[in-house]
Write an enzyme that holds these catalytic residues in place. Sequence first.
Site, mmCIF file in Angstrom:
data_model
loop_
_atom_site.group_PDB
_atom_site.id
_atom_site.type_symbol
_atom_site.label_atom_id
_atom_site.label_comp_id
_atom_site.label_asym_id
_atom_site.label_seq_id
_atom_site.Cartn_x
_atom_site.Cartn_y
_atom_site.Cartn_z
ATOM 1 C CG ASP A 112 -2.035 -0.928 0.802
ATOM 2 O OD1 ASP A 112 -2.557 -1.156 -0.173
ATOM 3 O OD2 ASP A 112 -2.696 -1.578 2.070
ATOM 4 C CG ASP A 119 -7.204 -4.262 -1.442
ATOM 5 O OD1 ASP A 119 -7.554 -5.289 -1.636
ATOM 6 O OD2 ASP A 119 -7.609 -3.401 -0.407
#
Length: 377
Positions: free
Chosen positions: A100, A157
């Site tokens: 991330d 994601d």
Amino acid sequence: MFTEETKQWAREVLEKMDHKLSESAERLGNKVPYIPDEETGKYEVDMVAKEAVWWTNGFWAGIMWQMYHATEKELYKKTAEANEERMDAAFDIYTGLHHDVGFMWLHLSVANYRLTGNERSKARGLHAAHLLAGRYNPRGKFIRSWNRDRSGWVIIDSMLNIPLLYWARDTIEDPRFGYVAEDHADKVMKDIVRPDGSVNHIGVFDPTNGDLLETPAGQGYASGSSWSRGQSWALYGFALSYLHTGKKEYLDTAKKVAHYFISEVSKTGWIPLVDFRAPKEPVMWDTSAGMCAACGLLEIAKHVDEYERDLYVEAAVNILRATEEKYAIYETERDGLIDMQTADYHSEHWTHMPIIYGDYYFVEAILRLLDKDFLIW
């Protein structure tokens, strides 16, 4: 591409957002928010102080940069810059960072560099890109998502983190970053996106050869279900991979996921359920999935001919207008822009509340309707 009625509505929304976000930015200073406190309705926790490596810590800066680009208000620029400087603490910690870093430094530093040419921001973005590329598994041809004992885990994601690699490829003219991103996108396309356009949240691969071992439930209802925000990550992520590579299979995949998403969300008044394949009760919503999907639909619309374009534009506008009408928060007594976001189907926390990432995608989508956004991704 957008009707005058839609643009007038978006102008009215922007005026309300600007008033709300200006007040919030003035009050928060250099603090980084995530979710409002359940009792006070205000952002009480500074996430850099609490957990500098938390994956959402770039989204507030992303909102600020988008609003600065749209309004030229120095307050937004100052706030984003202050966030970026404080987030150097996450680089220092290092061990808590994972895939991330794309979400984080695209919004913190790449956005700054794109708009201002700030060389320190360029360095931070490249630092993050090298961290992300360093997670690449050359035997499995994927980027490892999480840490701990999950060396073969990939989550959907990731498709919205790899634009950091495309940016690095172009910024320092080094094709390695693009190869890593494309290998990963190819792996996700083959093994995590399903033939019907639905998407697994997680794929667990053998880290020694890349064979798919299992697809756990993750943040959706169960293995084999259809977590709506995962659908939106894939929808927007593959559209962006097409933007950065021109590979038609990525656009085809984005469209396939989009058609599935549209077919499901149209059944529930254009507000997405948390999981499209969960039991009918309890009814759980996740507006953040709709906000991200709307951005992806508008991205797809840029790359198709006029005979296809209306499908994606109309769906995006339907989602945005339905969500804004029911769940927008404009009063300054409460923090957050969009209510009824849910992080995880099975979590007792982070359910039906404003969350910073859904707010970001709402801002980006509204500005795109007015041609006032810029490419953070």
